[in-house]
Design a protein around this motif. Structure first.
Motif, mmCIF file in Angstrom:
data_model
loop_
_atom_site.group_PDB
_atom_site.id
_atom_site.type_symbol
_atom_site.label_atom_id
_atom_site.label_comp_id
_atom_site.label_asym_id
_atom_site.label_seq_id
_atom_site.Cartn_x
_atom_site.Cartn_y
_atom_site.Cartn_z
ATOM 1 N N GLU A 12 7.799 10.475 3.077
ATOM 2 C CA GLU A 12 7.337 11.910 2.845
ATOM 3 C C GLU A 12 7.566 12.653 1.675
ATOM 4 N N GLN A 13 8.400 12.273 0.486
ATOM 5 C CA GLN A 13 8.154 12.422 -0.405
ATOM 6 C C GLN A 13 6.891 11.851 -1.156
ATOM 7 N N LYS A 14 6.394 10.468 -0.928
ATOM 8 C CA LYS A 14 5.428 10.011 -1.678
ATOM 9 C C LYS A 14 4.144 10.443 -0.497
ATOM 10 N N GLY A 15 4.267 11.230 0.285
ATOM 11 C CA GLY A 15 3.078 11.662 1.260
ATOM 12 C C GLY A 15 2.372 10.868 2.238
ATOM 13 N N LEU A 16 3.130 9.740 2.301
ATOM 14 C CA LEU A 16 2.729 9.171 3.882
ATOM 15 C C LEU A 16 2.846 9.109 4.758
ATOM 16 N N THR A 17 1.579 8.579 6.441
ATOM 17 C CA THR A 17 2.098 8.469 6.837
ATOM 18 C C THR A 17 3.410 7.113 7.286
ATOM 19 N N GLN A 18 3.564 6.801 8.517
ATOM 20 C CA GLN A 18 4.576 6.194 9.127
ATOM 21 C C GLN A 18 3.106 4.838 8.698
ATOM 22 N N GLU A 19 2.040 4.927 9.295
ATOM 23 C CA GLU A 19 1.170 4.303 9.533
ATOM 24 C C GLU A 19 0.182 3.047 8.409
ATOM 25 N N GLU A 20 0.509 4.410 7.286
ATOM 26 C CA GLU A 20 0.070 4.136 5.767
ATOM 27 C C GLU A 20 1.246 3.420 5.123
ATOM 28 N N LEU A 21 1.748 3.941 5.181
ATOM 29 C CA LEU A 21 3.240 3.171 4.237
ATOM 30 C C LEU A 21 3.457 1.609 5.499
ATOM 31 N N GLN A 49 9.191 -5.048 -0.514
ATOM 32 C CA GLN A 49 7.698 -4.387 -0.224
ATOM 33 C C GLN A 49 8.211 -3.501 -0.147
ATOM 34 N N LEU A 50 8.669 -2.757 0.402
ATOM 35 C CA LEU A 50 9.260 -1.220 0.943
ATOM 36 C C LEU A 50 9.490 -0.398 -0.854
ATOM 37 N N ALA A 51 10.654 -1.470 -0.769
ATOM 38 C CA ALA A 51 11.179 -0.599 -2.317
ATOM 39 C C ALA A 51 9.802 -0.233 -3.417
ATOM 40 N N LYS A 52 9.121 -1.437 -3.757
ATOM 41 C CA LYS A 52 8.013 -1.445 -4.602
ATOM 42 C C LYS A 52 6.882 -0.141 -4.351
ATOM 43 N N VAL A 53 6.586 0.260 -3.272
ATOM 44 C CA VAL A 53 5.716 0.870 -2.746
ATOM 45 C C VAL A 53 6.597 2.361 -2.812
ATOM 46 N N LEU A 54 7.971 2.230 -2.819
ATOM 47 C CA LEU A 54 8.787 3.820 -2.704
ATOM 48 C C LEU A 54 8.733 3.747 -4.121
ATOM 49 N N LYS A 55 8.662 3.144 -4.604
ATOM 50 C CA LYS A 55 9.376 3.258 -6.221
ATOM 51 C C LYS A 55 10.999 3.250 -6.341
ATOM 52 N N VAL A 56 11.625 2.547 -5.458
ATOM 53 C CA VAL A 56 12.909 2.481 -5.751
ATOM 54 C C VAL A 56 14.017 0.885 -5.537
ATOM 55 N N THR A 57 14.975 1.166 -5.736
ATOM 56 C CA THR A 57 15.906 -0.758 -5.663
ATOM 57 C C THR A 57 16.315 -0.993 -4.733
ATOM 58 N N VAL A 58 15.556 -1.967 -3.297
ATOM 59 C CA VAL A 58 16.578 -2.194 -2.738
ATOM 60 C C VAL A 58 17.690 -1.918 -2.538
ATOM 61 N N ASP A 59 18.797 -1.807 -2.875
ATOM 62 C CA ASP A 59 19.863 -1.715 -2.764
ATOM 63 C C ASP A 59 19.601 -0.091 -2.603
ATOM 64 N N GLU A 60 18.940 0.893 -3.549
ATOM 65 C CA GLU A 60 18.894 2.046 -3.227
ATOM 66 C C GLU A 60 18.036 3.140 -2.298
ATOM 67 N N LEU A 61 17.328 1.825 -1.720
ATOM 68 C CA LEU A 61 16.859 2.041 0.156
ATOM 69 C C LEU A 61 17.880 1.707 1.005
ATOM 70 N N MET A 62 18.136 0.417 0.806
ATOM 71 C CA MET A 62 19.033 -0.435 1.669
ATOM 72 C C MET A 62 20.118 0.876 2.269
ATOM 73 N N ASN A 63 20.625 1.327 0.587
ATOM 74 C CA ASN A 63 22.675 2.068 0.247
ATOM 75 C C ASN A 63 21.870 2.793 0.295
ATOM 76 N N GLY A 64 21.525 3.791 -0.295
ATOM 77 C CA GLY A 64 21.899 5.206 -0.742
ATOM 78 C C GLY A 64 22.379 5.026 -1.929
ATOM 79 N N LYS A 65 22.431 3.258 -2.815
ATOM 80 C CA LYS A 65 23.220 3.565 -4.139
ATOM 81 C C LYS A 65 21.650 3.700 -5.115
ATOM 82 N N THR A 66 22.520 4.105 -6.108
ATOM 83 C CA THR A 66 21.528 3.883 -8.035
ATOM 84 C C THR A 66 22.429 3.012 -8.567
#
Length: 82
Positions: A12-21, A49-66
């Motif tokens: 949502e922060q990236k302004g994408l729909t589920q289908e777009e992502l 791929q999700l982490a790249k598109v959302l511009k976060v690390t995989v760890d941040e995406l999966m675990n919320g850790k930065t």
């Protein structure tokens, strides 16, 4: 916060729909929907791929850790070739 909640917020922060992502990471929309509903987790390749598109690390995406700030500084230096 769960993975599903983080994924929804980041999308949502990236302004994408589920289908777009889903299209951007080359998966089917129903599979993506299952991630946001907490019914399944993405494969390692899809996580990357999700982490790249959302511009976060995989760890941040999966675990919320930065990464610690020092690691961020070191990574930026490496990227700049310092």
């Amino acid at each position: 916060m769960t993975f599903a909640q983080r994924l929804t917020i980041l999308r949502e922060q990236k302004g994408l729909t589920q289908e777009e992502l889903a299209t951007l990471v080359n998966i089917k929309q129903p599979s993506y929907n299952a991630y946001e509903r907490g019914k399944s987790l993405p494969s390692k390749n899809t996580q990357i791929q999700l982490a790249k598109v959302l511009k976060v690390t995989v760890d941040e995406l999966m675990n919320g850790k930065t990464e610690p700030e020092a690691a961020n500084v070191e990574r930026r230096e490496i990227e700049k070739g310092v």
